[in-house]
Design a protein around this motif. Sequence first.
Motif, PDB file in Angstrom:
ATOM      1  N   GLN A 158       0.697  -1.198   0.027  1.00 42.93           N
ATOM      2  CA  GLN A 158       0.159  -0.072  -0.248  1.00 42.93           C
ATOM      3  C   GLN A 158       0.803   1.255  -0.163  1.00 42.93           C
ATOM      4  O   GLN A 158       0.547   2.295  -0.689  1.00 42.93           O
ATOM      5  CB  GLN A 158      -1.052   0.099   1.129  1.00 42.93           C
ATOM      6  CG  GLN A 158      -2.056   1.162   1.210  1.00 42.93           C
ATOM      7  CD  GLN A 158      -2.805   1.033   2.562  1.00 42.93           C
ATOM      8  OE1 GLN A 158      -2.753   0.124   3.261  1.00 42.93           O
ATOM      9  NE2 GLN A 158      -3.600   1.958   2.667  1.00 42.93           N
ATOM     10  N   ILE A 159       1.989   1.266   0.756  1.00 38.27           N
ATOM     11  CA  ILE A 159       2.828   2.447   0.715  1.00 38.27           C
ATOM     12  C   ILE A 159       3.453   2.601  -0.527  1.00 38.27           C
ATOM     13  O   ILE A 159       3.633   3.612  -1.172  1.00 38.27           O
ATOM     14  CB  ILE A 159       4.105   2.097   2.024  1.00 38.27           C
ATOM     15  CG1 ILE A 159       3.286   2.078   3.213  1.00 38.27           C
ATOM     16  CG2 ILE A 159       4.970   2.982   1.777  1.00 38.27           C
ATOM     17  CD1 ILE A 159       4.383   1.890   4.442  1.00 38.27           C
ATOM     18  N   LEU A 160       3.941   1.339  -1.121  1.00 38.14           N
ATOM     19  CA  LEU A 160       4.666   1.701  -2.546  1.00 38.14           C
ATOM     20  C   LEU A 160       3.565   2.105  -3.710  1.00 38.14           C
ATOM     21  O   LEU A 160       3.989   2.836  -4.409  1.00 38.14           O
ATOM     22  CB  LEU A 160       5.174   0.383  -2.764  1.00 38.14           C
ATOM     23  CG  LEU A 160       6.507  -0.147  -2.109  1.00 38.14           C
ATOM     24  CD1 LEU A 160       7.124  -1.522  -2.325  1.00 38.14           C
ATOM     25  CD2 LEU A 160       7.606   0.931  -2.098  1.00 38.14           C
ATOM     26  N   MET A 161       2.495   1.464  -3.547  1.00 39.50           N
ATOM     27  CA  MET A 161       1.291   1.871  -4.289  1.00 39.50           C
ATOM     28  C   MET A 161       1.144   3.679  -4.314  1.00 39.50           C
ATOM     29  O   MET A 161       1.006   4.225  -5.117  1.00 39.50           O
ATOM     30  CB  MET A 161       0.318   1.258  -4.226  1.00 39.50           C
ATOM     31  CG  MET A 161      -1.017   1.703  -5.025  1.00 39.50           C
ATOM     32  SD  MET A 161      -0.553   1.266  -6.817  1.00 39.50           S
ATOM     33  CE  MET A 161      -0.565  -0.461  -6.933  1.00 39.50           C
ATOM     34  N   ALA A 162       1.016   4.180  -3.072  1.00 42.73           N
ATOM     35  CA  ALA A 162       0.831   5.609  -2.750  1.00 42.73           C
ATOM     36  C   ALA A 162       1.963   6.317  -3.247  1.00 42.73           C
ATOM     37  O   ALA A 162       1.834   7.320  -3.927  1.00 42.73           O
ATOM     38  CB  ALA A 162       0.557   5.800  -1.118  1.00 42.73           C
ATOM     39  N   TYR A 163       3.278   5.662  -3.005  1.00 48.20           N
ATOM     40  CA  TYR A 163       4.320   6.428  -3.990  1.00 48.20           C
ATOM     41  C   TYR A 163       4.319   6.565  -5.177  1.00 48.20           C
ATOM     42  O   TYR A 163       4.786   7.539  -5.821  1.00 48.20           O
ATOM     43  CB  TYR A 163       5.674   5.809  -3.223  1.00 48.20           C
ATOM     44  CG  TYR A 163       6.826   6.298  -3.688  1.00 48.20           C
ATOM     45  CD1 TYR A 163       7.468   7.199  -2.737  1.00 48.20           C
ATOM     46  CD2 TYR A 163       7.592   6.119  -4.792  1.00 48.20           C
ATOM     47  CE1 TYR A 163       8.646   7.924  -3.086  1.00 48.20           C
ATOM     48  CE2 TYR A 163       8.660   6.793  -5.111  1.00 48.20           C
ATOM     49  CZ  TYR A 163       9.254   7.694  -4.287  1.00 48.20           C
ATOM     50  OH  TYR A 163      10.475   8.275  -4.464  1.00 48.20           O
ATOM     51  N   LYS A 164       3.981   5.207  -5.961  1.00 50.54           N
ATOM     52  CA  LYS A 164       3.960   5.223  -7.231  1.00 50.54           C
ATOM     53  C   LYS A 164       2.723   6.468  -8.132  1.00 50.54           C
ATOM     54  O   LYS A 164       3.021   6.939  -8.835  1.00 50.54           O
ATOM     55  CB  LYS A 164       3.508   4.038  -7.692  1.00 50.54           C
ATOM     56  CG  LYS A 164       3.251   3.832  -9.261  1.00 50.54           C
ATOM     57  CD  LYS A 164       2.266   2.778  -9.697  1.00 50.54           C
ATOM     58  CE  LYS A 164       2.047   2.609 -10.869  1.00 50.54           C
ATOM     59  NZ  LYS A 164       0.762   3.844 -11.198  1.00 50.54           N
ATOM     60  N   GLN A 165       1.739   6.464  -7.245  1.00 52.11           N
ATOM     61  CA  GLN A 165       0.590   7.231  -7.632  1.00 52.11           C
ATOM     62  C   GLN A 165       1.013   8.789  -7.563  1.00 52.11           C
ATOM     63  O   GLN A 165       0.550   9.614  -8.299  1.00 52.11           O
ATOM     64  CB  GLN A 165      -0.797   7.115  -6.998  1.00 52.11           C
ATOM     65  CG  GLN A 165      -1.340   5.641  -6.918  1.00 52.11           C
ATOM     66  CD  GLN A 165      -2.536   5.291  -5.894  1.00 52.11           C
ATOM     67  OE1 GLN A 165      -2.709   6.101  -5.149  1.00 52.11           O
ATOM     68  NE2 GLN A 165      -3.249   4.226  -6.349  1.00 52.11           N
ATOM     69  N   ILE A 166       1.763   9.203  -6.545  1.00 49.84           N
ATOM     70  CA  ILE A 166       2.003  10.377  -6.309  1.00 49.84           C
ATOM     71  C   ILE A 166       3.210  10.798  -6.964  1.00 49.84           C
ATOM     72  O   ILE A 166       3.403  11.923  -7.934  1.00 49.84           O
ATOM     73  CB  ILE A 166       2.515  10.787  -4.811  1.00 49.84           C
ATOM     74  CG1 ILE A 166       1.038  10.449  -3.957  1.00 49.84           C
ATOM     75  CG2 ILE A 166       2.975  12.321  -4.591  1.00 49.84           C
ATOM     76  CD1 ILE A 166       1.359  10.508  -2.623  1.00 49.84           C
ATOM     77  N   PHE A 167       4.265   9.982  -7.128  1.00 46.61           N
ATOM     78  CA  PHE A 167       5.674  10.443  -7.668  1.00 46.61           C
ATOM     79  C   PHE A 167       6.065   9.839  -9.004  1.00 46.61           C
ATOM     80  O   PHE A 167       6.954  10.434  -9.768  1.00 46.61           O
ATOM     81  CB  PHE A 167       6.735  10.223  -6.776  1.00 46.61           C
ATOM     82  CG  PHE A 167       6.617  10.768  -5.348  1.00 46.61           C
ATOM     83  CD1 PHE A 167       7.137  12.154  -5.630  1.00 46.61           C
ATOM     84  CD2 PHE A 167       6.372  10.225  -4.351  1.00 46.61           C
ATOM     85  CE1 PHE A 167       6.898  12.847  -4.164  1.00 46.61           C
ATOM     86  CE2 PHE A 167       6.320  10.932  -2.877  1.00 46.61           C
ATOM     87  CZ  PHE A 167       6.331  12.289  -3.008  1.00 46.61           C
TER      88      PHE A 167
END
Length: 568
Positions: A158-167
């Motif tokens: 979930q953390i890595l997915m949020a990182y991908k969606q933002i950056f």
Amino acid sequence: MNATEQRPSKDTRDRKGRCHHYNEQRKRYCRQMISQRVPAFLSAYNIIPIYCGNHASMYKDQDICRIADNLDPAVKRRKIETRRRIPCPVDPSHTIYETNLKKHLLICPKAKEAREERQKNYYQHNINTGGHGAHSMNLKAKNEESKKNIDPLSFALQILMAYKQIFLPDAMKKGTDQAQSCGTDEEYIRSMTKEEMCQAIPTQNNFPSEAKRGIESLVTSHRVKIGGAKHLEQIGSIAGFVRNNNLLENSEVVLEMGAGRATTGFIVSGVVARSKYATARASNMEDLKKKVKLVLVERGSSRAKADAVFRRNLPTEGQDGQKKEDYCKVDDVEKHRIKCDLSHVNIPCALEDAGVSAFTSTRIDGTAEDHKRDTLVVAKHLCGAGTDLALKSIHSIRHRLNGCVLATCCHGVCDWSLYVGRDILINIMAEAAKEGDQLFCEESFNLMKRWACGTIIPIATANHSGIAPETKTDPVKKDDDHFISAVDNKHDNLNVARVSEALNLGCGPQGLGRACQRLIDYGRMQYMRNELFKEGYYGDVDMCHYVDSSVTPQNALLFSRPARKIAN
């Protein structure tokens, strides 16, 4: 705890003259030599010294009982009761006799400093605490979520997915290399490398240009204790960022948060003063004596302050023949120190105390008066929740801010109750969540900040064991230290290295730790954008890497800057 209880099962006869005190947090013995002096109340009993001077207080009740069995019980009890030592309740770094507690609180230096601090006009208890945003979801949802345990593997994805969606929002668009090699978003975030994650955030290392201008000559000629070449590069990059991003012209006040020695503040304010001096001379202006005000906010005292170092009467040229004034003009800097914790400092009052023009003036009709944006806020490695407290403290002077340049640090000691990006983080984690994932809450944040320390795990040793050999016994450091270890227990299922290994992440624990850091900083950046630089500010708010991660893994810079250069 007596000496026998403190020692582990291993024999202490191999101490070879070193202290027998065992530190449970650091998982090692004290390395100081044994002091032959013992407390006065034990000196008559010819005991064998086993502690250093720093741990002499560890000679406690059981030692008296062991060596004084033949004493009268009443005498033994009186000796024990009158000589028991306890940590000072104001400053636990030193111990006192329990019977002297009331007297000590009247003369303890830390207690005196606390009383003096509370009497300052800028002191307002807990004015900057509380953070910003809701602490969690609604009460009903919170009660339901509290019954669940966090699944570390799902949470990491979930953390890595949020990182991908933002950056990395375009990483899986149709036609890209990632879309062809990875079928789904989950496959992509599992294969995402640390280098790819680093490149998603732009890097603005301004140190090379500052080195050419003479920052190294300045530090050498003044004999500034700067902490080494890596710290010099970080300070130089921050000063160069101020120079190259339109932050010199309007800045008349430099406010350094968490100043410490104030080396960063003095160099940045000196660069601002040098720019104004050059502009005034080129314009044939008569007013060349106006100084840049440097206001330093720091809760403690530091040795080798830049205040004294930069005032030394030293030769006007450095070793390379460059004049010191060629880089910055510290003689035109007027400094003022504010000794107060960021939790309690009222910034408008502190600035007025420093001689800055009033921050609370109003027009005749009662509306707020427009102020010139003349204040530049800087900070280098503002640890943990200090960044949140600093951002909250400058909210009351947001109409005076020309820019803000904050280098974040020590995400492992952040505090959910003080964090200013709670709403942002809850929302972005909800968008990245899959069906069945736990809603983001304080427990999730605590795990995220713990994993943020994964950036310190050496790549070569983050092997199949899940723990770096040299970090298996790393301590869990407390709030007043520099970080909290992410690898404190190799058998812990929440350990960042074990989670990374279980998911076979291409970025490893370092990449997962970096994602946690940047998401925490993203919440802060959005707070700056929505609360500090929303009305009447024509510029942008963003984050970048200001040095390479090889210089420091804590290399993120939160900044705001004017949109265009103002003509002189």
